[in-house]
Motif scaffolding. Structure first.
Motif, PDB file in Angstrom:
ATOM      1  N   ILE A  94       0.806  -1.182  -0.132  1.00 16.05           N
ATOM      2  CA  ILE A  94      -0.108  -0.270  -0.163  1.00 16.05           C
ATOM      3  C   ILE A  94       0.866   1.283  -0.017  1.00 16.05           C
ATOM      4  O   ILE A  94       0.650   2.175  -0.762  1.00 16.05           O
ATOM      5  CB  ILE A  94      -1.169  -0.043   1.267  1.00 16.05           C
ATOM      6  CG1 ILE A  94      -1.895  -1.221   1.192  1.00 16.05           C
ATOM      7  CG2 ILE A  94      -1.614   1.266   1.289  1.00 16.05           C
ATOM      8  CD1 ILE A  94      -2.702  -1.514   2.407  1.00 16.05           C
ATOM      9  N   PHE A  95       1.885   1.433   0.976  1.00 13.52           N
ATOM     10  CA  PHE A  95       2.796   2.600   0.685  1.00 13.52           C
ATOM     11  C   PHE A  95       3.579   2.712  -0.388  1.00 13.52           C
ATOM     12  O   PHE A  95       3.716   3.803  -0.693  1.00 13.52           O
ATOM     13  CB  PHE A  95       3.699   2.472   2.116  1.00 13.52           C
ATOM     14  CG  PHE A  95       2.849   2.710   3.523  1.00 13.52           C
ATOM     15  CD1 PHE A  95       1.334   2.699   3.720  1.00 13.52           C
ATOM     16  CD2 PHE A  95       3.641   3.141   4.646  1.00 13.52           C
ATOM     17  CE1 PHE A  95       0.729   2.865   4.688  1.00 13.52           C
ATOM     18  CE2 PHE A  95       3.164   3.417   5.757  1.00 13.52           C
ATOM     19  CZ  PHE A  95       1.849   3.450   5.804  1.00 13.52           C
ATOM     20  N   GLY A  96       3.906   1.352  -1.062  1.00 10.61           N
ATOM     21  CA  GLY A  96       4.767   1.602  -1.887  1.00 10.61           C
ATOM     22  C   GLY A  96       3.927   2.054  -3.537  1.00 10.61           C
ATOM     23  O   GLY A  96       4.284   2.936  -4.071  1.00 10.61           O
ATOM     24  N   ALA A  97       2.444   1.830  -3.274  1.00 14.86           N
ATOM     25  CA  ALA A  97       1.749   2.331  -4.220  1.00 14.86           C
ATOM     26  C   ALA A  97       1.394   3.812  -4.339  1.00 14.86           C
ATOM     27  O   ALA A  97       1.379   4.517  -5.041  1.00 14.86           O
ATOM     28  CB  ALA A  97       0.260   1.597  -4.401  1.00 14.86           C
ATOM     29  N   LEU A  98       1.214   4.252  -2.962  1.00 15.66           N
ATOM     30  CA  LEU A  98       1.213   5.582  -2.629  1.00 15.66           C
ATOM     31  C   LEU A  98       2.471   6.363  -2.960  1.00 15.66           C
ATOM     32  O   LEU A  98       2.369   7.487  -3.471  1.00 15.66           O
ATOM     33  CB  LEU A  98       0.899   5.992  -0.936  1.00 15.66           C
ATOM     34  CG  LEU A  98      -0.407   5.421  -0.670  1.00 15.66           C
ATOM     35  CD1 LEU A  98      -0.603   5.373   0.833  1.00 15.66           C
ATOM     36  CD2 LEU A  98      -1.547   6.184  -1.237  1.00 15.66           C
ATOM     37  N   ALA A  99       3.371   5.797  -2.695  1.00 13.33           N
ATOM     38  CA  ALA A  99       4.748   6.335  -2.945  1.00 13.33           C
ATOM     39  C   ALA A  99       5.072   6.622  -4.633  1.00 13.33           C
ATOM     40  O   ALA A  99       5.477   7.768  -5.136  1.00 13.33           O
ATOM     41  CB  ALA A  99       6.075   5.700  -2.521  1.00 13.33           C
ATOM     42  N   LEU A 103       2.844  10.474  -3.450  1.00 14.80           N
ATOM     43  CA  LEU A 103       2.376  10.926  -2.168  1.00 14.80           C
ATOM     44  C   LEU A 103       3.048  10.678  -0.987  1.00 14.80           C
ATOM     45  O   LEU A 103       3.518   9.519  -0.576  1.00 14.80           O
ATOM     46  CB  LEU A 103       0.798  10.324  -1.985  1.00 14.80           C
ATOM     47  CG  LEU A 103       0.084  10.390  -3.173  1.00 14.80           C
ATOM     48  CD1 LEU A 103      -0.999   9.790  -3.017  1.00 14.80           C
ATOM     49  CD2 LEU A 103      -0.378  12.064  -3.128  1.00 14.80           C
ATOM     50  N   ALA A 104       3.567  11.578  -0.101  1.00  9.43           N
ATOM     51  CA  ALA A 104       4.288  11.535   0.991  1.00  9.43           C
ATOM     52  C   ALA A 104       3.449  10.861   2.123  1.00  9.43           C
ATOM     53  O   ALA A 104       2.107  11.250   2.216  1.00  9.43           O
ATOM     54  CB  ALA A 104       4.633  12.735   1.592  1.00  9.43           C
ATOM     55  N   VAL A 105       3.963   9.957   2.850  1.00 11.83           N
ATOM     56  CA  VAL A 105       3.149   9.235   3.806  1.00 11.83           C
ATOM     57  C   VAL A 105       3.879   9.392   5.055  1.00 11.83           C
ATOM     58  O   VAL A 105       5.073   9.377   5.467  1.00 11.83           O
ATOM     59  CB  VAL A 105       3.194   7.591   3.582  1.00 11.83           C
ATOM     60  CG1 VAL A 105       2.283   6.996   4.634  1.00 11.83           C
ATOM     61  CG2 VAL A 105       2.656   7.352   2.381  1.00 11.83           C
ATOM     62  N   HIS A 106       3.093   9.895   6.193  1.00  9.42           N
ATOM     63  CA  HIS A 106       3.520  10.065   7.533  1.00  9.42           C
ATOM     64  C   HIS A 106       2.804   8.903   8.251  1.00  9.42           C
ATOM     65  O   HIS A 106       1.680   8.804   8.317  1.00  9.42           O
ATOM     66  CB  HIS A 106       3.155  11.357   8.296  1.00  9.42           C
ATOM     67  CG  HIS A 106       3.788  12.627   7.240  1.00  9.42           C
ATOM     68  ND1 HIS A 106       4.588  13.240   8.107  1.00  9.42           N
ATOM     69  CD2 HIS A 106       3.590  13.165   6.374  1.00  9.42           C
ATOM     70  CE1 HIS A 106       5.205  14.235   7.477  1.00  9.42           C
ATOM     71  NE2 HIS A 106       4.509  14.191   6.194  1.00  9.42           N
ATOM     72  N   HIS A 107       3.675   8.032   8.848  1.00 11.88           N
ATOM     73  CA  HIS A 107       3.101   6.835   9.643  1.00 11.88           C
ATOM     74  C   HIS A 107       3.299   6.871  10.948  1.00 11.88           C
ATOM     75  O   HIS A 107       4.379   6.822  11.736  1.00 11.88           O
ATOM     76  CB  HIS A 107       3.961   5.777   9.127  1.00 11.88           C
ATOM     77  CG  HIS A 107       3.297   4.486   9.349  1.00 11.88           C
ATOM     78  ND1 HIS A 107       3.978   3.156   9.155  1.00 11.88           N
ATOM     79  CD2 HIS A 107       2.070   4.041   9.918  1.00 11.88           C
ATOM     80  CE1 HIS A 107       3.200   2.207   9.627  1.00 11.88           C
ATOM     81  NE2 HIS A 107       2.198   2.654  10.199  1.00 11.88           N
ATOM     82  N   LEU A 108       2.121   6.995  11.947  1.00 13.90           N
ATOM     83  CA  LEU A 108       2.025   7.155  13.274  1.00 13.90           C
ATOM     84  C   LEU A 108       1.176   5.972  13.810  1.00 13.90           C
ATOM     85  O   LEU A 108       0.437   5.435  13.114  1.00 13.90           O
ATOM     86  CB  LEU A 108       1.322   8.522  13.502  1.00 13.90           C
ATOM     87  CG  LEU A 108       2.070   9.577  12.914  1.00 13.90           C
ATOM     88  CD1 LEU A 108       1.199  10.479  12.168  1.00 13.90           C
ATOM     89  CD2 LEU A 108       2.456  10.478  13.970  1.00 13.90           C
ATOM     90  N   VAL A 109       1.815   5.585  14.850  1.00 15.86           N
ATOM     91  CA  VAL A 109       1.131   4.598  15.467  1.00 15.86           C
ATOM     92  C   VAL A 109       0.541   4.961  17.022  1.00 15.86           C
ATOM     93  O   VAL A 109       1.362   5.429  17.840  1.00 15.86           O
ATOM     94  CB  VAL A 109       1.993   3.071  15.564  1.00 15.86           C
ATOM     95  CG1 VAL A 109       1.388   1.811  16.486  1.00 15.86           C
ATOM     96  CG2 VAL A 109       2.403   2.709  14.173  1.00 15.86           C
ATOM     97  N   LEU A 110      -0.578   4.804  17.295  1.00 21.01           N
ATOM     98  CA  LEU A 110      -0.935   5.000  18.728  1.00 21.01           C
ATOM     99  C   LEU A 110      -0.683   3.632  19.557  1.00 21.01           C
ATOM    100  O   LEU A 110      -1.031   2.649  19.263  1.00 21.01           O
ATOM    101  CB  LEU A 110      -2.632   5.242  18.821  1.00 21.01           C
ATOM    102  CG  LEU A 110      -2.923   6.419  17.782  1.00 21.01           C
ATOM    103  CD1 LEU A 110      -4.652   6.670  18.109  1.00 21.01           C
ATOM    104  CD2 LEU A 110      -2.181   7.675  17.870  1.00 21.01           C
ATOM    105  N   ASP A 111       0.053   3.897  20.576  1.00 20.01           N
ATOM    106  CA  ASP A 111       0.745   2.747  21.234  1.00 20.01           C
ATOM    107  C   ASP A 111       0.637   2.889  22.858  1.00 20.01           C
ATOM    108  O   ASP A 111       1.696   2.769  23.599  1.00 20.01           O
ATOM    109  CB  ASP A 111       2.161   2.659  20.825  1.00 20.01           C
ATOM    110  CG  ASP A 111       2.902   1.426  21.608  1.00 20.01           C
ATOM    111  OD1 ASP A 111       2.581   0.420  21.374  1.00 20.01           O
ATOM    112  OD2 ASP A 111       3.880   1.717  22.009  1.00 20.01           O
TER     113      ASP A 111
END
Length: 351
Positions: A94-99, A103-111
């Motif tokens: 998915i992120f590869g297809a966005l790239a 499209l820049a991707v900011h990846h955050l995880v609620l932890d």
């Protein structure tokens, strides 16, 4: 720009993201579950029967980047995406297809701590008026905590983990907005959307003492690859092959030691660009494989494989290219291919 807010069920993604869109001007909330719901309605019942998670549908993984790109063409952005994504290969796809769409991707995880997650899950009432349905969802969410525990190892390498213990949804959103603004959660590999023309790329095949070929596992791609990359403007393909081997593997090869074995015309598909793909025989590494050094933000790992083993790692076109390259190497020939299949001038004598 995509702000992908990850985390297990009960982490508070959707609530925090609703607050987040108020803090990021022009942003829009996009829940990929809507794509899954649509596929459930559209696909035949016999196709959906064995599927317990819509993320396992290849169509879902293809459509999510398409819909995201389409939405960002309609609004200023960013696109805020609350979505649990615990399989690393699905993230790659998915992120590869966005790239590929620039499209820049900011990846955050609620932890939050697991004890907090367990309590939040037990306190939720997902189906008011239907206690049995709520109990099923609650049990399902608790069982998935172990999946998150396992996925957290790669998530910690890939994303910005945010401990939300003691934070309100608004405070969580404010923390996420800070991380987006300072760029600390931005994924490092995003290809520019300005480049739309076909490209020339050069790859190097390297072998161990058993004639197994070296493949590498790129970050944000679902498949493995040959070491190599796009030829830069004004650069000779052989020089590009040498440069890519140095950048990707820490190996310094001599240009005159490389031998071209295949030239493959690859048609463009979707957002992927086509063009000429040149494959060089780089010879045997032998014991030198111990000195391979991979860039952590580009390549995850490497391995030597047989042609049969490569079939499970490479997409079909690249596997056909590899098979032709290995045969050309053995016969001392140069092969011309189109989409991995001999075409046109066919095989020509090397030299």
């Amino acid at each position: 720009m995509i702000v992908w807010v990850n985390g297990t069920f009960g982490a508070g993604k959707t609530t925090a993201c609703r607050e987040l869109v108020e803090l990021l001007p022009g942003s829009l909330l996009f829940d990929p579950e809507l794509v899954g719901d649509g596929l459930r309605r559209l696909l035949p019942a016999d196709r959906m029967a064995p599927v317990s998670d819509f993320q396992d549908l290849p169509s879902w993984r293809r459509l999510v980047p398409e819909v995201a790109a389409a939405l960002l063409a309609e609004v200023p952005g960013p696109l805020v995406v609350p979505m649990t994504l615990l399989r690393e290969d699905y993230r790659d796809e998915i992120f590869g297809a966005l790239a590929a769409r620039g499209l820049a991707v900011h990846h955050l995880v609620l932890d939050p701590a697991e004890t907090i997650l367990q309590q939040r899950i037990r306190d939720r009432d997902d189906c008011p008026g239907d206690p049995q349905a709520t109990a099923r969802i609650r049990q399902w969410s608790l069982e998935h905590l172990s999946r998150y525990r396992t996925a957290r190892r790669w998530l910690a390498r890939d994303a910005q983990l945010v401990d939300t213990a003691g934070l309100t949804p608004r405070q969580t959103a404010e923390r996420l907005a800070e991380l987006v603004r300072d760029g600390s959660a931005r994924c490092p590999i995003v290809r520019s959307s300005d480049a739309v023309a076909d490209t020339v790329a050069a790859a190097v095949l390297l072998f161990d003492d058993h004639d197994r070929v070296l493949l590498v596992d790129p970050v944000y791609k679902p498949f493995w690859e040959f070491p190599g990359g796009v030829v830069e403007r004004g650069e000779a393909p052989t020089d590009a092959a040498v440069r890519e081997a140095a950048e990707e593997l820490g190996l310094y090869l001599e240009a005159d030691a490389l031998r071209l074995v295949t030239v493959d015309w690859e048609p463009g598909t979707g957002p992927g660009r086509g063009g000429l793909r040149l494959v060089y025989d780089g010879g045997r590494l032998g014991g030198d494989a111990t000195r391979l050094r991979l860039p952590a933000d580009e390549l995850r790992s490497w391995r030597f494989v047989t042609l049969d083993e490569a079939a499970t790692l490479l997409p079909p076109t690249r596997h056909r290219r590899l098979a032709a390259a290995l045969e050309a190497r053995e016969r001392g020939e140069l092969r011309y291919l189109e989409a991995g299949v001999p075409a046109g001038i066919g095989a020509a004598a090397a030299g």
